[in-house]
Scaffold this active site. Sequence first.
Site, short mmCIF file in Angstrom:
data_model
loop_
_atom_site.label_atom_id
_atom_site.label_comp_id
_atom_site.label_asym_id
_atom_site.label_seq_id
_atom_site.Cartn_x
_atom_site.Cartn_y
_atom_site.Cartn_z
N ASP A 1 0.77 -1.10 -0.16
CA ASP A 1 -0.22 -0.18 -0.02
C ASP A 1 0.92 1.21 0.15
O ASP A 1 0.51 2.12 0.10
CB ASP A 1 -1.01 0.00 1.31
CG ASP A 1 -0.47 -0.15 2.47
OD1 ASP A 1 1.03 -0.29 2.81
OD2 ASP A 1 -1.04 -0.16 3.48
N LYS B 1 -0.79 -9.17 3.36
CA LYS B 1 -0.01 -8.65 4.66
C LYS B 1 -0.80 -7.97 5.52
O LYS B 1 -1.68 -7.08 5.07
CB LYS B 1 1.06 -7.95 4.18
CG LYS B 1 1.99 -7.25 5.28
CD LYS B 1 3.29 -6.68 4.53
CE LYS B 1 3.28 -5.40 3.94
NZ LYS B 1 2.93 -4.55 4.79
N GLU C 1 -0.99 -5.24 8.99
CA GLU C 1 0.02 -4.75 9.94
C GLU C 1 -0.53 -4.74 11.38
O GLU C 1 -1.83 -4.66 11.63
CB GLU C 1 0.01 -3.16 9.58
CG GLU C 1 0.69 -2.70 8.34
CD GLU C 1 0.76 -1.39 7.90
OE1 GLU C 1 0.60 -0.54 8.90
OE2 GLU C 1 1.10 -0.95 6.80
N GLU D 1 9.88 -3.69 10.53
CA GLU D 1 10.27 -2.35 9.63
C GLU D 1 10.61 -1.36 10.87
O GLU D 1 10.23 -1.03 11.78
CB GLU D 1 9.14 -1.69 9.15
CG GLU D 1 9.42 -0.36 8.47
CD GLU D 1 8.30 0.10 7.63
OE1 GLU D 1 8.56 1.18 6.87
OE2 GLU D 1 7.22 -0.66 7.29
#
Length: 271
Positions: A51, A118, A120, A186
């Site tokens: 995204d 995926k 988050e 990340e």
Amino acid sequence: MSTHADSKPWTVPALAEAKRNGQKLVMLTAYDAGFARTFDANGVDLILIGDSLGMVVQGHDSTLPVTVADMVYHTRAVARVLQRALLVADLPFGADATPERALDASLQLLQAGAEMVKIEGAGFKVDIIRYLVEREIPVCAHLGLTPQSVLRLGGFKIQGRGDAARQLVEDARAVAAAGASIMVLECVPTPVAAEVTAAVEVPTIGIGAGPQCDGQVLVLHDFLGLDSGHRRPKFVKDFLAEGGSVAGATRAYADAVRDGSFPDEQHAYAS
């Protein structure tokens, strides 16, 4: 050490096997058929329809405006040309707010050609991950800096420092136990990412998380040194400068990930 054959298409079970064999995983984002074809032919193991396209393709300041329809469009474009790489697609902001919404969005992405979605975060997302996995949908978790949380976090900042490190390790164990097949880490300090990687059996894919993760991912525009309109993070390296072409840059990146030379200390956070 046995490794995944270069010409053999990647599967979800092969990812865990790669970790057991000590084989580094190479991942890049792509949003169209042209770049995806080049990455696929030059050593990339996983392609992420991120995204992040909201920022680097659409010109937004965050990923929040991206819709499921946007993700489906770009997933279809990339899926048409892949021969080897495994295709992962982001669930955009809000699409995983409830199990039912997450399932609907995931089905659309898989029908468009994605092989994994995926998600988050942890917290209530752990139950979302479990819900999807129980319905035969492979999931990639994403911990540390989660761009969809930019408003709550107050910007794009390093995560997992100090007392937050222990919570990050616990979150990693939770998403792995829920059935996540891989997880992205990340903007996490190198020692913390190393601890997470050792604590879970599923592969960790780092982006600004140091060299001890089981693989690495970069955004297309960043690894090619393109101006995305946003400040370049510390962990980014311009591989086009040394590769001379997109194909050459891809091979240079893949080789550097596999031999452990990227990321080095210059492209990671020590603490």
